[in-house]
Every structure is written in C-alpha cells, then in structure tokens.
Design a protein around this motif. Structure first.
Motif, PDB file in Angstrom:
ATOM      1  N   THR A  90      26.079 -21.877 -28.921  1.00  0.00           N
ATOM      2  CA  THR A  90      25.247 -21.375 -27.827  1.00  0.00           C
ATOM      3  C   THR A  90      25.602 -21.988 -26.482  1.00  0.00           C
ATOM      4  OG1 THR A  90      23.569 -23.044 -28.355  1.00  0.00           O
ATOM      5  CG2 THR A  90      23.326 -20.867 -29.371  1.00  0.00           C
ATOM      6  N   ALA A  91      26.300 -23.106 -26.477  1.00  0.00           N
ATOM      7  CA  ALA A  91      26.713 -23.741 -25.232  1.00  0.00           C
ATOM      8  C   ALA A  91      27.925 -24.617 -25.514  1.00  0.00           C
ATOM      9  CB  ALA A  91      25.586 -24.592 -24.649  1.00  0.00           C
ATOM     10  N   GLY A  92      28.764 -24.808 -24.501  1.00  0.00           N
ATOM     11  CA  GLY A  92      29.911 -25.690 -24.628  1.00  0.00           C
ATOM     12  C   GLY A  92      31.143 -25.002 -25.175  1.00  0.00           C
ATOM     13  N   ARG A  93      32.181 -25.790 -25.333  1.00  0.00           N
ATOM     14  CA  ARG A  93      33.481 -25.290 -25.783  1.00  0.00           C
ATOM     15  C   ARG A  93      34.000 -26.155 -26.923  1.00  0.00           C
ATOM     16  NH1 ARG A  93      39.066 -26.827 -24.317  1.00  0.00           N
ATOM     17  NH2 ARG A  93      40.430 -25.096 -24.907  1.00  0.00           N
ATOM     18  N   LEU A  94      34.474 -25.510 -27.966  1.00  0.00           N
ATOM     19  CA  LEU A  94      35.179 -26.178 -29.048  1.00  0.00           C
ATOM     20  C   LEU A  94      36.673 -25.944 -28.881  1.00  0.00           C
ATOM     21  CD1 LEU A  94      33.186 -25.394 -32.325  1.00  0.00           C
ATOM     22  CD2 LEU A  94      33.630 -27.664 -31.379  1.00  0.00           C
ATOM     23  N   ASN A  95      37.446 -27.006 -29.011  1.00  0.00           N
ATOM     24  CA  ASN A  95      38.903 -26.884 -29.053  1.00  0.00           C
ATOM     25  C   ASN A  95      39.388 -27.552 -30.335  1.00  0.00           C
ATOM     26  OD1 ASN A  95      41.706 -28.545 -27.743  1.00  0.00           O
ATOM     27  ND2 ASN A  95      41.631 -26.346 -28.118  1.00  0.00           N
ATOM     28  N   ILE A  96      40.096 -26.811 -31.147  1.00  0.00           N
ATOM     29  CA  ILE A  96      40.608 -27.299 -32.423  1.00  0.00           C
ATOM     30  C   ILE A  96      42.124 -27.327 -32.316  1.00  0.00           C
ATOM     31  CG2 ILE A  96      40.668 -26.922 -34.919  1.00  0.00           C
ATOM     32  CD1 ILE A  96      38.188 -24.990 -34.349  1.00  0.00           C
ATOM     33  N   THR A  97      42.720 -28.521 -32.439  1.00  0.00           N
ATOM     34  CA  THR A  97      44.173 -28.616 -32.398  1.00  0.00           C
ATOM     35  C   THR A  97      44.690 -29.071 -33.745  1.00  0.00           C
ATOM     36  OG1 THR A  97      44.206 -30.879 -31.537  1.00  0.00           O
ATOM     37  CG2 THR A  97      44.224 -29.104 -29.924  1.00  0.00           C
ATOM     38  N   LEU A  98      45.653 -28.317 -34.268  1.00  0.00           N
ATOM     39  CA  LEU A  98      46.301 -28.642 -35.541  1.00  0.00           C
ATOM     40  C   LEU A  98      47.641 -29.291 -35.238  1.00  0.00           C
ATOM     41  CD1 LEU A  98      45.690 -25.330 -37.537  1.00  0.00           C
ATOM     42  CD2 LEU A  98      44.106 -27.199 -37.040  1.00  0.00           C
ATOM     43  N   ARG A  99      47.961 -30.353 -35.979  1.00  0.00           N
ATOM     44  CA  ARG A  99      49.182 -31.113 -35.729  1.00  0.00           C
ATOM     45  C   ARG A  99      49.808 -31.580 -37.034  1.00  0.00           C
ATOM     46  NH1 ARG A  99      47.007 -34.975 -30.798  1.00  0.00           N
ATOM     47  NH2 ARG A  99      45.601 -33.441 -29.882  1.00  0.00           N
ATOM     48  N   GLU A 100      51.109 -31.769 -37.005  1.00  0.00           N
ATOM     49  CA  GLU A 100      51.829 -32.461 -38.067  1.00  0.00           C
ATOM     50  C   GLU A 100      51.984 -33.906 -37.635  1.00  0.00           C
ATOM     51  OE1 GLU A 100      55.728 -31.395 -39.497  1.00  0.00           O
ATOM     52  OE2 GLU A 100      55.110 -29.333 -39.871  1.00  0.00           O
ATOM     53  N   THR A 101      51.438 -34.840 -38.396  1.00  0.00           N
ATOM     54  CA  THR A 101      51.569 -36.242 -37.990  1.00  0.00           C
ATOM     55  C   THR A 101      52.946 -36.807 -38.300  1.00  0.00           C
ATOM     56  OG1 THR A 101      50.775 -37.119 -40.106  1.00  0.00           O
ATOM     57  CG2 THR A 101      49.114 -36.640 -38.399  1.00  0.00           C
ATOM     58  N   GLY A 102      53.598 -36.292 -39.361  1.00  0.00           N
ATOM     59  CA  GLY A 102      54.847 -36.884 -39.805  1.00  0.00           C
ATOM     60  C   GLY A 102      54.654 -38.188 -40.538  1.00  0.00           C
ATOM     61  N   LEU A 103      53.406 -38.510 -40.908  1.00  0.00           N
ATOM     62  CA  LEU A 103      53.099 -39.761 -41.588  1.00  0.00           C
ATOM     63  C   LEU A 103      53.136 -39.586 -43.099  1.00  0.00           C
ATOM     64  CD1 LEU A 103      50.109 -40.873 -39.347  1.00  0.00           C
ATOM     65  CD2 LEU A 103      52.452 -41.750 -39.291  1.00  0.00           C
TER      66      LEU A 103
END
Length: 225
Positions: free
Chosen positions: A212-225
């Motif tokens: 209902t308010a605000g912004r979600l940002n979802i970032t997917l990454r490969e850590t390489g760990l």
C-alpha cells in the motif's frame, strides 16, 4: 509461490525496453500484477525472520535509510555470511529454487541468450524496502566473487534509478524511471557500474500489488561463494 511457470514477460504498458549501457537492460512491466502480489507475500514472510528486516549500519557508523532483509546469504558491508552476526546471529532464510528460476528467466529475456540464462545460478537475494524518504547513494555491487549479472525487480512506488559507469560515482550516468513490475539486469561491461536511487515518488504504486505504500526492490545475485 513455488511454480516458476508463473513468471514471464508481460507488456510494459507503452514503455519501451531500453539498454542504457552495454550489458544493462530495462524491461518495463516484466511482472504482471499477480506475480507482484506473490512476491510481496514472499517478501513479507522473509521480513519477519529468522533474520528480520532492519536498517543496515555502515562501518563508519551511518545507518542506511532503506530497510533490508536477505535470503540465502546475509549481506553486511561489505561481505556475505550465512548467519546475521550483526543482527541476531540467526541463519538467514534459504534461497528458494523458484527464485533462481525467476532469475534465469530474467537473464534469458533481457539478453536473449539461452546459454547465459542456463548458466545463471543466483544464490542470494537482497530485498530493500524504501519509504517515501529513503534513498540509496551511488555504489557498486562488488561484494560477490562472481561477475554474473545482477537481476533487479521493482514493486510499488516508482523511483528514479541512476545508472552510471564502472569508474566513478560522477557523470556520465542515466536517470531511469523504474515502475512497479519493471526488470533491470546489469552484467558484462556494466556489472560493476555505480548505481543508486536518488528519489522515490510516494503514492505512485498500485495497492493491488498488496503493497500500500513504499517500494520493494529485490536483487538476485551470484555470490561465487
């Protein structure tokens, strides 16, 4: 939320795909409304724990204005661990296979390269929540040992996404309007480009997403760990 077939390309409501820099691709409207709702539900679940969403404290004592929760690996400036030793010591939530499949679909649609998509193996997600006052300064995503692309998804209020170059926080950079459902992928020559969010536009999201308010940002990454 377990069916990866739920995810795919959706038209961008008149906004055209673009490539602001080599290896950087913006696909407007990549997630439809139902897909966004499902991601909001997942993010709310992760935000409650085992490691709850929090404002990250920086090494020099500053506190980030966004709130962050991690999946798969816990990020703190500037390293990854399995346990959140700076929060409550708990192990973060597991990274689900459906989210990895979503990342592979994103890479395939952004680059049109099935081989690159098949090789993409994200193992962590950083979920950032922005209220109307939150900002993100220009920074590089360089805590990973992998040069695989970063997949970024936006839900809720629109923002100004500033995408720069790998050499400096200063110009040249491009300001891009990211709206709810947009996909942004950056890899190759742009993998370590500086980027940030100087502004969020409160009240521009669709409450039908469940946010209902605000912004979600979802970032997917490969850590390489």
């Amino acid at each position: 939320m377990s069916d990866p077939a739920l995810f795919g390309v959706v038209g961008g409501a008149g906004r055209a795909p673009s490539s602001p820099a080599p290896g950087a691709v913006h696909l407007p409207g990549w997630l439809d409304l139902d897909q966004q709702r499902r991601l909001v539900v997942a993010c709310r679940d992760w935000a409650t724990g085992p490691v709850p969403i929090r404002h990250t404290r920086l090494p020099r004592g500053g506190v980030m204005s966004v709130r962050t929760v991690c999946v798969g690996w816990h990020w703190q400036p500037y390293r990854y661990t399995r346990t959140a030793d700076d929060v409550n010591g708990a192990r973060v939530a597991d990274f689900p296979e459906w989210l990895a499949e979503l990342g592979r679909r994103a890479v395939a649609d952004a680059y049109g390269d099935p081989a690159a998509a098949a090789a993409y193996a994200p193992d962590t997600a950083l979920v950032n929540f922005y209220d109307g006052q939150a900002r993100m300064g220009m920074h590089q995503d360089k805590g990973e040992r992998s040069g695989a692309p970063v997949v970024s998804l936006s839900i809720g209020d629109s923002c100004v996404f500033r995408f720069g170059n790998p050499e400096t926080r200063a110009r040249p950079y491009t300001d891009i309007a990211l709206a709810s459902g947009d996909l942004f992928v950056f890899g190759g020559p742009s993998r370590f480009a500086y980027h940030g969010v100087p502004r969020v536009h409160p009240g521009t999201g669709d409450p039908a997403t469940g946010l209902t308010a605000g912004r979600l940002n979802i970032t997917l990454r490969e850590t390489g760990l």
